[in-house]
Design an enzyme around this catalytic site. Structure first.
Site, PDB file in Angstrom:
ATOM      1  N   ASN A 218       0.879  -1.206   0.050  1.00 14.34           N
ATOM      2  CA  ASN A 218       0.099   0.132   0.075  1.00 14.34           C
ATOM      3  C   ASN A 218       0.866   1.348  -0.035  1.00 14.34           C
ATOM      4  OD1 ASN A 218       0.917   0.062   2.444  1.00 14.34           O
ATOM      5  ND2 ASN A 218      -0.986   0.360   3.589  1.00 14.34           N
ATOM      6  N   LYS A 219       2.094   1.233   0.234  1.00 16.42           N
ATOM      7  CA  LYS A 219       2.939   2.321   0.029  1.00 16.42           C
ATOM      8  C   LYS A 219       3.123   2.899  -1.470  1.00 16.42           C
ATOM      9  CE  LYS A 219       3.941   2.042   4.497  1.00 16.42           C
ATOM     10  NZ  LYS A 219       3.132   0.948   4.611  1.00 16.42           N
ATOM     11  N   ILE A 220       3.634   4.086  -1.374  1.00 16.68           N
ATOM     12  CA  ILE A 220       4.051   4.707  -2.757  1.00 16.68           C
ATOM     13  C   ILE A 220       4.455   4.255  -3.865  1.00 16.68           C
ATOM     14  CG2 ILE A 220       5.851   6.134  -2.469  1.00 16.68           C
ATOM     15  CD1 ILE A 220       4.617   8.542  -3.513  1.00 16.68           C
TER      16      ILE A 220
END
Length: 390
Positions: A218-220
């Site tokens: 879910n990170k960039i």
């Protein structure tokens, strides 16, 4: 006078922004480049585990992008933070000042090394650890001695300060650095959410003694699971690499380990994904800022406060955030957006409310408690992802 905004209007705006009537996630991974090619190359090479060229390449790319002197890849962000704390000298029985408004991984890393958190408040400027709160706590409850900073009532050593750059917004680092120097404390940045965020031109995670980045799904950008320790010197980096790779002494064929180490190595398979993701990070960041500007314009003049980057920083806007005027307004917004297939989420429950940390030392947490009851995270996937899925 500010106008009242109904949840239905937000749902309509988000659907128009992403140009879809399908379910809209909070933050989905984006694969728009060489991900498949690099992962396939790794499989065909048979070097899918912790040895392979992509691990080295990924570390170099992170060093170039962040300005870190040495980056060390790990299996996940919690492992990176654990290794960073270990390298900073945090040991069993030590106290560590951090924020209660954080994801549980920040405190899990402390728990599993036998350290204990001290929770102080966050700042309205950044939603991260407040320097004034840290300074006030130390002045009232700590003392400087020949053996370090001591918590007066327990006699335990306060070893480090761990700010988390909440939702990608950098904390007030100059002030925290000054406090740590005054009290002889290590500063370890939990930069899990802030790849692509800069404090006065310097990348988050590179200003403290160590930093830890996450590449969760879910990170960039993502490596599936993965993390990175950012080190200030080559010497620190070499030792971090050593202890995170089982502390094995190099030898053509013998197995000799010179100290207890961690098996925190990032697999080559994951690093291949990371290398491809790094190639498109800059466009991702531009898309994220465009999305944040759209939200800012939408909420302007309403009874919602859209959270923008601090004046001293450039944020990656990992998750876009709105603060509701009332708890009931927050609850209604969460309920109706999720019912409509637009994912929104509250902030995490404060750490001192969780059973494993409920006996921790706490300072005044009034602003953290306000944020806990009023904040909502909004869909934040880069626009190009959803629009390309129609």
């Amino acid at each position: 006078m500010k106008s009242e905004l109904k949840p239905e209007a937000l749902v309509e705006f988000v659907r128009e922004t992403y140009q879809t009537n399908k379910f809209i996630p909070l933050h989905a991974p984006t694969f728009a480049g060489n991900e498949k090619a690099y992962v396939l190359e790794t499989i065909e090479s048979t070097f899918v585990s912790s040895v392979g060229k992509f691990v080295d390449d990924f570390e170099r790319q992170i060093e170039t992008f962040t300005g870190s002197r040495k980056a060390v890849a790990t299996v996940n962000g919690t492992a990176a933070l654990h290794a960073a704390l270990y390298m900073a000298g945090v040991a069993r029985g030590d106290l560590v000042i951090t924020q209660a408004l954080t994801f549980v991984a920040t405190c899990n890393a402390l728990y599993h090394m036998g350290a204990e958190p001290i929770f102080v408040d966050v700042s309205p400027v950044s939603l991260g650890l407040c320097p004034k709160a840290v300074d006030s706590f130390l002045n009232e409850y700590a003392e400087r001695t020949d053996i370090g900073c001591i918590h007066k009532s327990t006699g335990k050593k306060i070893k480090a300060v761990v700010p988390m750059h909440t939702f990608g917004h950098p904390v007030e680092l100059d002030e925290l650095v000054a406090i740590c120097l005054k009290w002889n404390l290590a500063l370890v940045e939990d930069a899990a959410e802030s790849l692509g965020s800069f404090y006065k031109g310097k990348h988050t995670g590179t200003i403290g003694d160590f930093g830890a980045v996450s590449f969760n799904g879910n990170k960039i950008i993502t490596t599936g699971g993965g993390g990175m320790v950012l080190c200030k010197t080559q010497q620190q980096g070499a030792r971090t690499k050593h202890v995170t790779t089982t502390a094995k002494v190099p030898h053509p064929y013998e197995f000799f380990h010179d100290e207890p180490g961690f098996n925190y190595r990032m697999p080559n398979l994951n690093a291949a994904l990371g290398c491809a993701q790094m190639e498109v990070l800059e466009p991702y960041l531009k898309q994220k800022r465009l999305l944040a500007e759209s939200y800012k314009d939408f909420f302007n003049g309403t009874d919602f406060q859209f959270v923008t980057e601090p004046d001293y920083a450039q944020s990656n806007y990992w998750l876009n955030v709105v603060i509701c005027s009332e708890r009931e307004q927050r609850n209604e917004l969460l309920e109706k957006t999720n019912q409509a297939g637009v994912m929104t989420r509250p902030v995490w429950q404060l750490m001192h409310r969780l059973p494993m940390f409920e006996h921790s030392i706490c300072d005044d947490l009034s602003y953290s408690e306000f944020i806990e009851g009023h904040l909502v995270n909004l869909p934040s996937t880069p626009l190009s992802y959803q629009q390309g899925k129609q």
